[in-house]
Design an enzyme around this catalytic site. Structure first.
Site, PDB file in Angstrom:
ATOM      1  N   GLU A 154       5.940   4.552  12.970  1.00 21.09           N
ATOM      2  CA  GLU A 154       5.803   3.457  13.734  1.00 21.09           C
ATOM      3  C   GLU A 154       6.575   3.684  15.199  1.00 21.09           C
ATOM      4  OE1 GLU A 154       6.232   3.254  10.761  1.00 21.09           O
ATOM      5  OE2 GLU A 154       4.484   1.927  10.135  1.00 21.09           O
ATOM      6  N   HIS A 196       7.042  -7.738   2.940  1.00 22.68           N
ATOM      7  CA  HIS A 196       5.592  -7.959   3.507  1.00 22.68           C
ATOM      8  C   HIS A 196       5.186  -9.323   3.931  1.00 22.68           C
ATOM      9  CE1 HIS A 196       5.008  -3.832   2.172  1.00 22.68           C
ATOM     10  NE2 HIS A 196       3.906  -3.792   2.718  1.00 22.68           N
TER      11      HIS A 196
END
Ligand SMILES: Cc1ncc(C[n+]2csc(CCOP(=O)(O)OP(=O)(O)O)c2C)c(N)n1
Length: 645
Positions: free
Chosen positions: A382, A451
């Site tokens: 990322e 998540h």
């Protein structure tokens, strides 16, 4: 080399004056001068430098005006960044100097972006990225090296190994003899050289830049240098063995070079002294001028955070006027498709975005239709995704990247908050980093605590970033296109639970601008101010209560930055000060707290409540999730409670 040394000596001396004209600390590069001098001898116009934070030498060797640099270090209005960056964040992308970086290792992914931009623009440019041995332990650096090798980028990584990572000896950390040995693990060429000899540096870097220019990809060059002085100006070096300091002094590149020049009769000592005197005189004059220069005007301190949004002609697409019944995620796909079609500088990348089309299908068929250079998969990295986006954006490209889950932003927020958000400010509006980051968040049945968080408050807190959360397929399309047209970094947080909702979407002929709330339903009793998943809940409650003669307004904020204060005020006034702020994120420190505070400050009759998830972690069990996430029953009760007061 002497100019750099004399500049650093002068800077050091200025920090010791009482009072000092330099606020804060400085990190000086005495002993490391041969590296920038040798490297810059190999670069061409159009090449770019991403420097270590210990970067005065790099700025000077890059040709930035020495007076403007000293003025910046002294935080004057005339400084190259108007006193915004000071010593350790100097930046001048308009001169190929992308800049120093005060976050160790963070420049590496950014350099990948500038190198990728050169590749895409076909200008044969090379990017040089420099960092210390300590930075070799940083995750962002590791991600950047992997990304560079994967994309075969025209980039040269230069590690200036001065033996010290701040106050810790490099040898106590690194378990390899030479840091360049690691290059093989990344799949690039690596070499270790004597960084005190500018000719050795020049020759080694020439090979590396030639490789990069001819499409052979990145290299890692470790330059071994002495650190002559402390880590920073006030470092008393109590931790440093005397022998280490003596060894460094014996390797002083200026003295070694002077002896060589004299021994080889290129210059005699009188000539060298004469050159030094001339440099000193030049610096004397510069210093006198700088110390007379004005300080920045306090009334400019808030300037250059973000630009006002504007629509340029090329953002208007006149050919498409269709309306289609599509899902939210298909609307995202269509917005990306139209941006790729209308902007040659647009790139779409992220994990699994290529052939697979993204795990939610946002990029389906885009690689097929626009090619592997413009729509591509990335490593699971990322920091590299976001950092390369920053470098691309500074270089005039339009990166639209996906971070698969908002929770994953947390491993790479540096690139948004410390990097992208600072570019406009640090350059006083001369450059920006208009990246577009798409991600998705929220709870769905079975999603776990890593998540399913709603994290908009983290970004909402940051000046310099625009932030939108679309609640409908139409907004998923409109807001993404507005984000792409915007001149600043924009993060769009989509709602995973809305991806399969469908509605009629008009592919408008004019791209909307960033900002602006939408009053989804008028009401005069209570207004529910919300966004994303809260919108449908609020509309359901308004529908139910309408049957009982209660009119509930629903204000969908759409954009949290910039926040539409006017729409909030109008809606609150219409409801006699009665407002509920509803969001899926947990309550404490949430965006609702800020909105409630603003309403209380501006409306003397304010009665405001917040509804959100309690301050818990998020369970995977749907039963437990339902016990936490806001729902229509709770919101309805809150509306009725407010009306009873
Ligand atoms: C991400 C991050 N962690 C820690 C620091 C604090 N810090 C500033 S300089 C420095 C040492 C860096 O060492 P190295 O990369 O070897 O560079 P050198 O000081 O030798 O030039 C540290 C730890 C920082 N600025 N950024």
């Amino acid at each position: 080399m002497y100019l750099i040394r004399a500049f650093e000596q002068r800077t050091f001396d200025l920090t010791r004056e009482k009072p000092s004209p330099i606020a804060g600390s400085v990190h000086l590069c005495a002993g490391q001068e041969a590296v920038p001098v040798g490297v810059m001898a190999t670069l061409r116009p159009g090449d770019q430098v991403v420097a270590t934070y210990r970067g005065h030498g790099w700025a000077i060797a890059s040709g930035l005006p020495v007076g403007d640099l000293l003025a910046e270090i002294c935080q004057r209005e005339t400084g190259i960044n108007g006193g915004r960056t000071g010593s350790a964040m100097i930046t001048a992308p308009w001169q190929g100097f992308i800049g120093e970086n005060s976050i160790v290792g963070a420049g590496v992914p950014i350099g990948c972006g500038t190198a990728l931009a050169s590749l895409m623009q076909g200008n044969e440019g090379v990017t040089v990225v420099t960092f210390g041995d300590g930075a070799m332990s940083q995750g962002a650096l590791h991600e950047g090296l992997i990304f560079a090798a994967y994309r075969n980028l025209p980039i040269v990584f230069i590690c200036e190994n001065n033996g010290w990572a701040e106050m810790t000896p490099a040898s106590s950390i690194n378990k390899v003899e030479r840091l360049s040995e690691r290059a093989a693990g990344y799949g690039m060429s690596g070499t270790t050289i004597d960084g005190t000899d500018p000719f050795v540096v020049r020759d080694a870097i020439q090979l590396a830049t030639d490789r990069a220019r001819s499409g052979l990809g990145p290299s890692l060059v470790e330059c071994v240098v002495p650190r002559l002085w402390g880590h920073y100006n006030r470092d008393i070096q109590h931790y440093r063995p005397k022998a280490d300091k003596a060894n460094a002094e014996a390797a002083d590149p200026l003295e070694v070079m002077a002896s060589r020049l004299i021994a080889s009769r290129v210059a005699d000592s009188d000539t060298l002294s004469q050159i030094r005197r001339e440099v000193d005189r030049e610096l004397d004059a510069i210093q006198t001028r700088v110390l007379d220069d004005p300080f920045p005007r306090p009334d400019t301190a808030r300037e250059h955070i973000v630009a006002a949004p504007s629509i340029s002609k090329r953002d208007i697409t006149t050919s498409c006027r269709e309306t289609e019944q599509v899902t939210y995620i298909k609307a995202v796909n269509e917005a990306l498709r139209r941006e790729l079609a209308s902007r040659p500088e647009a790139l779409v990348f992220g994990e699994d975005l290529g052939k697979a089309g993204g795990i939610f299908g946002a990029t389906r068929y885009l690689q097929r239709d626009f090619g592997v250079d413009r729509v591509f998969d990335t490593p699971i990295a990322e920091s590299a995704i976001l950092g390369s986006a920053v470098g691309l954006a500074i270089s005039g490209m339009k990166p639209i990247v996906e971070i698969m889950w908002a929770d994953f932003l947390l491993v790479a927020l540096d690139q948004i908050i410390n990097q992208a958000a600072n570019v406009r400010y640090a350059t006083q509006g001369r450059c920006t980093a208009p990246i577009v980051v798409r991600t998705q968040q929220g709870v769905t049945p079975g999603s776990c605590a890593q998540h399913s968080q709603s994290l908009e408050a983290l970004l909402f807190h940051i000046p310099g970033i625009k932030l939108g959360l679309p609640a409908t397929p139409q907004d998923a399309y409109d807001m993404l296109r507005a984000a792409v047209a915007d001149p600043d970094p924009v993060v769009i947080i989509e709602s995973r639970s809305l991806y399969q909702t469908s509605a009629s979407v008009h592919y408008g002929d004019q791209v909307a601008v960033v900002g602006g709330a939408s009053l989804r339903r008028e009401g005069s009793d209570v207004v529910i101010i919300t966004w994303a998943t809260g919108v449908q809940i609020a509309l359901d409650v308004a529908n139910t209560l309408a049957d009982r003669g209660i009119t509930v307004g629903v204000l969908d904020l759409r954009w949290l930055s910039p926040l539409d204060d006017t729409a909030i005020d109008d809606a609150v006034k219409r409801c006699g000060g009665r407002a509920i702020v509803l969001h899926e994120a947990n309550i404490t420190g949430g965006v609702g707290a800020e909105i409630a505070a603003r309403i209380s400050e501006r409306h003397s009759d304010a009665k405001v409540r917040r509804i959100g998830t309690p301050d818990t972690r998020i369970p995977s069990s749907p039963v437990l999730q339902s016990a936490l996430i806001p729902n229509a029953v709770g919101v309805e009760a809150a509306v009725l409670g407010l009306l009873e007061q």
